[in-house]
Design an enzyme around this catalytic site. Structure first.
Site, PDB file in Angstrom:
ATOM      1  CG  ASP A 648      -2.018   1.038   1.092  1.00  0.00           C
ATOM      2  OD1 ASP A 648      -2.994   0.745   0.404  1.00  0.00           O
ATOM      3  OD2 ASP A 648      -1.874   2.138   1.666  1.00  0.00           O
ATOM      4  CD  GLU A 691      -4.659   4.242  -1.965  1.00  0.00           C
ATOM      5  OE1 GLU A 691      -4.994   4.583  -0.847  1.00  0.00           O
ATOM      6  OE2 GLU A 691      -5.389   4.393  -2.972  1.00  0.00           O
TER       7      GLU A 691
END
Length: 772
Positions: A648, A691
């Site tokens: 992440d 993301e």
């Protein structure tokens, strides 16, 4: 108020292009329907349509969420997108003066939001749109617009592909009705037919199903008097003693009717040189054989007429070569010089055979002198003569003194025989080219077969075949598919072949060449051809002393160019008719190849859209999870270690909020680029969320997986990403989990990875942690 319906500047041409597609009021297309439904789901709107706009209406080829099949053009939003030839976005139709009074807007639950991307044909004709409709105003971002335009291009490609597929099917049906039957014999363990073309019954009198039966041998339909010779010659081809077979024989159809067949066959060899199969091309030559038999009878009648003295007579005094004929030589050969005699006009290649025939008769080896030879007319044409004579006087020492005889002008007869031979060769070549293309699907390989044969038939020394690129509006480029020069070295031929395989593009110039490719008119140059008439940059063409340039057509459009040069005889306009079948065949095959290329490109684009993330180009979530499932199954089968990581980007929302979404997209792409540089080829990087990314690492335990993630984390943290003069510092957090025996499924495996990721975030981010 509702504005007047706009009109494109090229409306007449646009409507013509739409009609040529022959798509209006046709049945549904599954791919276009899938695009419409996909667009509705992707953009979360009520309606998605593939809309085609003609003179009076917009007709919906595909509909998702809409019942009507068409609406008037006068109230169509799509007409505005068609006229502007660009994507039209209406975020709230009630605020746009063009549509405030539009009945589609004022109706209950009327149109509020509209987005339409144009469907553009040939780079300039907008035939309709892929449009979205929603009853609630909404914002449409630039990214959404790009997606919509990509789907519109997909829909356009499918419309063109459907049109080309239908044309391709039509052309295949035409080819199947041709005069030549293609057959293939497998020779292992013994010769038997494995392929027969669809038109077998019309040509051979038997269905292809009958000929392919296991209990039927092809020779069973051959006339008993011809069967032994056919079998013997076929066996020599099968044994590799001969490369080709060419003969005429009779077959008996199912109706008992006798047909004459011209049979051409050749062997296919393996790399080791052994014969694998035999390909045959069978032409119904019944009419031609009847003409041939009639010609034999005519020749016999002609010889009887000669014997009766009906034709021109001659008397030849051999010592001084004086020939007196019952006709004037000027009337036969045109004006002759005062010091010129008839023998000066004998065609050079025929002098030796003519003298040999005379010598044989002088020696008593033949009952009479007989010969066919050519004489050169004053205008450059050739005259064929059939001459019969007998020696009537010898000297005391036995030397021949005088011969008398008769002769006849057989020019027309010989030209007809030559034309028939050339036409048969051309039909055989057309059939061979068609079947080779269907087997090889390579137009350049077909040219390697066709070009040398075309040069042989026309007695040419040099030739080439080129294709005009589909979107070359200036028509000054050629894609070379075949170049052949009898005098070229093997090294030069190999160099040309290599360039052609690499995709050789040349610039075409010259007034004669332009006349052919622009106006579609074949041309003959009887004199030397200069670069101002024909030039291919950067190729250096050999000197061309006479040339024929022929356009290759498909449905009236010039798609290529055939050039033959340096014939032993001048090219004639009759060559246009002779070459017409090959012109049409090569043009059709060029079109078929283009259709296939477009289909392959569409399939590749469809695969790309289905498997890759649109922004970063890495695997999408569906493909990544499918790969995890496969590795999960392999783990239980082979007990090979495998690890997965979830990554992440820390505080990524701040990047978007601070620098904008364009900067955020750049950061995501740079992150993927760095990861792929550091990962192995067997590792799979996939985008699993906004993301969030996943890395699947086969043959990797947890410790090595963690080390790989650490290398990525350090590289990302140490190298700020430069965007528009700004350094954007990014860090990542990651969790890594090795698949264990007690993981019941992929979901549990990934859940353990997520737990490690959350611990990394809670521990302050910018770190990688292993799963527990």
């Amino acid at each position: 108020m509702m504005s007047t319906m706009p009109m494109p500047a090229n409306e007449t041409e646009r409507l013509r292009a739409l009609r040529e597609l022959d798509i209006l009021d046709t049945e549904a297309n599954p791919i276009l329907d899938e695009i419409a439904h996909f667009a509705r789901d992707l953009f979360e709107v009520d309606v998605a349509l593939v809309s085609l706009v003609d003179e009076h209406r917009q007709w919906f080829k595909s509909r998702a969420g809409f019942e009507l099949s068409e609406t008037p053009r006068s109230v169509s939003f799509c007409s505005h997108a068609v006229a502007a030839a660009k994507t039209l976005i209406i975020e709230d139709a009630t605020l746009d003066q063009r549509f405030t009074n539009n009945p589609l807007v004022t109706a209950a639950k009327g149109v509020r939001f509209y987005a339409g991307a144009p469907l553009v044909i040939d780079g300039e004709f907008v035939i309709g749109t892929l449009c979205l409709i929603h009853p609630v105003p909404r914002h449409f971002s630039a990214k959404h617009q790009r997606w919509l335009e990509t789907l519109a291009q997909w829909a356009t490609d499918e419309i063109i592909a459907q049109h080309n597929r239908e044309n391709y099917a039509a052309e295949r049906r035409v080819l199947a009705q041709g005069p030549v039957v293609a057959v293939v014999w497998d020779i292992n363990p013994e010769a038997h037919l494995i392929y027969v073309a669809e038109n077998a019954e019309r040509v051979l009198g038997h269905t292809r199903e009958y000929l392919l039966r296991d209990d039927v041998n092809y020779e069973a339909i051959v006339h008993a008097d011809d069967r032994a010779e056919l079998l013997a010659r076929m066996q020599r081809v099968i044994d590799g003693e001969e490369k080709v077979l060419e003969m005429d024989y009779r077959v008996l159809g199912a109706d008992g009717r006798e047909r004459w067949i011209h049979h051409y066959a050749r062997s296919d060899r393996s790399q080791e040189g052994s014969v694998m199969r035999v390909r045959g091309y069978l032409i119904n030559d019944t009419q031609g054989k009847q003409l041939e038999l009639e010609l034999v009878n005519t020749n016999r009648s002609f010889e009887l007429a000669l014997a009766a003295g009906n034709l021109s007579t001659w008397e030849w005094t051999i010592a001084n070569n004086e020939l007196r004929a019952s006709h004037s030589w000027d009337s036969m050969l045109g004006t002759m010089a005062a010091d010129e005699v008839w023998s000066d006009r004998i065609y050079p290649d025929d002098v030796a055979p003519l003298l040999a025939a005379a010598q044989q008769h002088y020696r008593g080896e033949t009952e009479r002198f007989e010969a066919r030879f050519r004489l050169c007319h004053h205008n450059g044409n050739v005259i064929w003569i059939h001459s019969v004579g007998k020696l009537v006087e010898r000297a005391a020492d036995g030397k021949p003194l005088k011969m008398v005889g008769i002769h006849h002008d057989i020019t027309e007869q010989m030209e007809n025989e030559q034309a028939r031979t050339e036409q048969q060769a051309m039909l055989s070549l057309v059939s061979q080219v068609q079947n080779e293309f269907l087997l090889l699907q390579d137009f350049s390989d077909v040219c390697d077969i066709a070009l040398p044969e075309l040069m042989r038939i026309t007695a040419s020394e040099f030739g080439f075949i080129g294709e005009i690129p589909e979107h070359d509006k200036q028509r000054n480029l050629l894609i070379m598919h075949g170049i052949y020069h009898h005098s070229a070295s093997d090294q030069q031929r190999e160099a040309w072949q290599k360039l052609i395989k690499q995709g050789l593009h040349v610039e075409l110039s010259g007034e004669v060449a332009r006349e052919v490719v622009v106006r579609g008119e074949p041309q003959i140059c009887h004199d030397d051809v200069c670069s101002g008439q024909l030039h291919l940059l950067p190729l250096q063409l050999p000197a061309m002393h006479n040339t024929i340039l022929i356009p290759l057509y498909f449905k009236g459009q010039v798609v290529g160019l055939l050039v033959l040069a340096n014939s032993n005889h001048d090219y004639q306009r009759s060559h246009f008719a002779l070459l017409q079948p090959m012109m049409n065949t090569l043009g059709t095959l060029l079109h078929i190849r283009r259709v296939e290329d477009e289909r392959q490109r569409a399939l590749a684009e469809l695969h790309r859209l289905a498997t890759l993330d649109d922004l970063t180009g890495v695997a999408n979530r569906r493909v990544f999870l499918a790969a995890c499932e496969r590795r999960f199954a392999e783990f239980y089968r082979y007990d090979v270690p495998v690890s997965v990581a979830i990554i992440d980007l820390d505080f990524f929302k701040q990047v978007n909020d601070t620098y904008g979404h364009a900067a955020g997209d750049f950061v995501l792409c740079e992150f993927c680029r760095i990861c792929e540089e550091l990962l192995r080829e067997i590792d799979l990087l996939g985008r699993t969320g906004g993301e969030e990314f996943g890395v699947l690492m086969p043959v990797t335990d947890q410790a090595n997986g963690l080390a790989a993630l650490e290398r990525i984390r350090e590289a990302i943290a140490a190298h700020p990403m430069h965007w528009n003069g700004i350094d954007i510092t990014v860090t990542i957090s990651a969790g890594v989990a090795q698949l264990r025996d007690d993981d019941p499924d992929v979901a549990r495996w990934l859940a353990r990875t997520d737990e490690a990721l959350y611990r990394a975030k809670n521990a302050g981010r910018n770190r990688c942690l292993p799963a527990k």
